[in-house]
Scaffold this motif. Structure first.
Motif, PDB file in Angstrom:
ATOM      1  N   LEU A   1       1.042  -1.155   0.121  1.00  0.00           N
ATOM      2  CA  LEU A   1      -0.062   0.043   0.094  1.00  0.00           C
ATOM      3  C   LEU A   1       0.888   1.446   0.045  1.00  0.00           C
ATOM      4  O   LEU A   1       0.701   2.123  -0.773  1.00  0.00           O
ATOM      5  CB  LEU A   1      -0.814   0.046   1.184  1.00  0.00           C
ATOM      6  CG  LEU A   1      -2.127  -1.106   1.228  1.00  0.00           C
ATOM      7  CD1 LEU A   1      -2.631  -1.294   2.540  1.00  0.00           C
ATOM      8  CD2 LEU A   1      -2.972  -0.839   0.370  1.00  0.00           C
TER       9      LEU A   1
ATOM     10  N   MET B   1      -0.491   4.639  -1.455  1.00  0.00           N
ATOM     11  CA  MET B   1      -1.771   4.395  -0.310  1.00  0.00           C
ATOM     12  C   MET B   1      -1.501   4.539   0.933  1.00  0.00           C
ATOM     13  O   MET B   1      -1.645   3.577   1.750  1.00  0.00           O
ATOM     14  CB  MET B   1      -2.554   3.139  -0.852  1.00  0.00           C
ATOM     15  CG  MET B   1      -3.114   3.248  -2.190  1.00  0.00           C
ATOM     16  SD  MET B   1      -3.785   1.556  -2.359  1.00  0.00           S
ATOM     17  CE  MET B   1      -3.987   1.711  -4.277  1.00  0.00           C
TER      18      MET B   1
ATOM     19  N   ARG C   1      -2.009   6.324   3.453  1.00  0.00           N
ATOM     20  CA  ARG C   1      -3.096   6.638   4.828  1.00  0.00           C
ATOM     21  C   ARG C   1      -3.885   5.028   5.011  1.00  0.00           C
ATOM     22  O   ARG C   1      -3.767   4.826   5.942  1.00  0.00           O
ATOM     23  CB  ARG C   1      -4.006   7.675   4.166  1.00  0.00           C
ATOM     24  CG  ARG C   1      -5.297   7.671   5.325  1.00  0.00           C
ATOM     25  CD  ARG C   1      -5.125   7.798   6.607  1.00  0.00           C
ATOM     26  NE  ARG C   1      -4.041   8.947   6.812  1.00  0.00           N
ATOM     27  CZ  ARG C   1      -3.366   8.966   7.789  1.00  0.00           C
ATOM     28  NH1 ARG C   1      -3.382   8.303   8.829  1.00  0.00           N
ATOM     29  NH2 ARG C   1      -2.381   9.996   7.885  1.00  0.00           N
ATOM     30  N   ARG C   2      -3.874   4.108   3.505  1.00  0.00           N
ATOM     31  CA  ARG C   2      -4.449   3.083   4.172  1.00  0.00           C
ATOM     32  C   ARG C   2      -3.561   2.364   4.798  1.00  0.00           C
ATOM     33  O   ARG C   2      -3.717   1.332   5.469  1.00  0.00           O
ATOM     34  CB  ARG C   2      -4.967   2.461   2.651  1.00  0.00           C
ATOM     35  CG  ARG C   2      -6.266   3.326   2.159  1.00  0.00           C
ATOM     36  CD  ARG C   2      -6.939   2.535   0.833  1.00  0.00           C
ATOM     37  NE  ARG C   2      -7.341   1.274   1.283  1.00  0.00           N
ATOM     38  CZ  ARG C   2      -7.993   0.537   0.246  1.00  0.00           C
ATOM     39  NH1 ARG C   2      -8.141   0.970  -0.965  1.00  0.00           N
ATOM     40  NH2 ARG C   2      -8.349  -0.664   0.458  1.00  0.00           N
TER      41      ARG C   2
ATOM     42  N   ASP D   1      -3.669   2.816   8.270  1.00  0.00           N
ATOM     43  CA  ASP D   1      -4.889   2.494   8.991  1.00  0.00           C
ATOM     44  C   ASP D   1      -4.913   1.023   8.853  1.00  0.00           C
ATOM     45  O   ASP D   1      -5.580   0.552   9.944  1.00  0.00           O
ATOM     46  CB  ASP D   1      -6.094   2.869   7.795  1.00  0.00           C
ATOM     47  CG  ASP D   1      -6.379   4.268   8.060  1.00  0.00           C
ATOM     48  OD1 ASP D   1      -5.832   4.833   8.798  1.00  0.00           O
ATOM     49  OD2 ASP D   1      -7.246   4.701   7.051  1.00  0.00           O
TER      50      ASP D   1
END
Length: 152
Positions: free
Chosen positions: A37, A42, A44-45, A48
């Motif tokens: 990711l 990505m 932020r993902r 998370d």
């Protein structure tokens, strides 16, 4: 494999699909997806997903997290991740110092390198070179450049 190829979310097989279909996720699967990711834009993902992790081998996961912070420019979260580690290793210091250099936090990067005094000479040379390359070119800090050059 899908994450390394950039197939995070597509119509065909994806890294996320394989990850979520895997019943027994180990540290390698969590870390691979977080890293995938991160390097595929990505960040932020990736962060998370880390917060959702269960039991993992955090040593390799921290490198992936710091990479996500580095690629995403998440300096504050990078600090939080780095300072939450009990015994950071050379690769963790290297990622964190790179993040600080990219963000222009050169004095903080130098202080962090100074805390690596028990590391091997080769590791110190590598991170000092990172700091030295960021200093004059991007931020014009000649005084810091001279200090680092003397240490090298």
């Amino acid at each position: 494999m899908y994450a390394k190829c950039g197939c995070i979310e597509t119509d065909r097989h994806t890294a996320l699909e394989v990850f979520y279909e895997t019943g027994d996720r180990d540290a390698a699967s969590w870390t691979s997806l977080i890293y995938g990711l991160a390097v595929n834009g990505m960040s932020r993902r990736a962060m998370d997903l880390y917060y959702k992790m269960e039991r993992v081998d955090v040593r390799s996961t921290f490198v992936s997290l710091l990479t996500a912070c580095n690629h995403g420019g998440f300096v504050g979260e990078g600090r939080r991740v780095f300072y939450s580690m009990i015994q950071p290793k050379t690769e963790h210091y290297s990622c964190m110092i790179d993040l600080l250099c990219r963000a222009g936090c050169l004095d903080e990067a130098e202080e962090l390198i100074d805390k690596m005094s028990d590391e091997s000479g080769g590791a110190l040379v590598h991170v000092y070179c990172s700091l030295l390359s960021a200093t004059p070119r991007n931020y014009g800090n000649v005084e810091l450049s001279e200090r680092v050059a003397e240490k090298l």
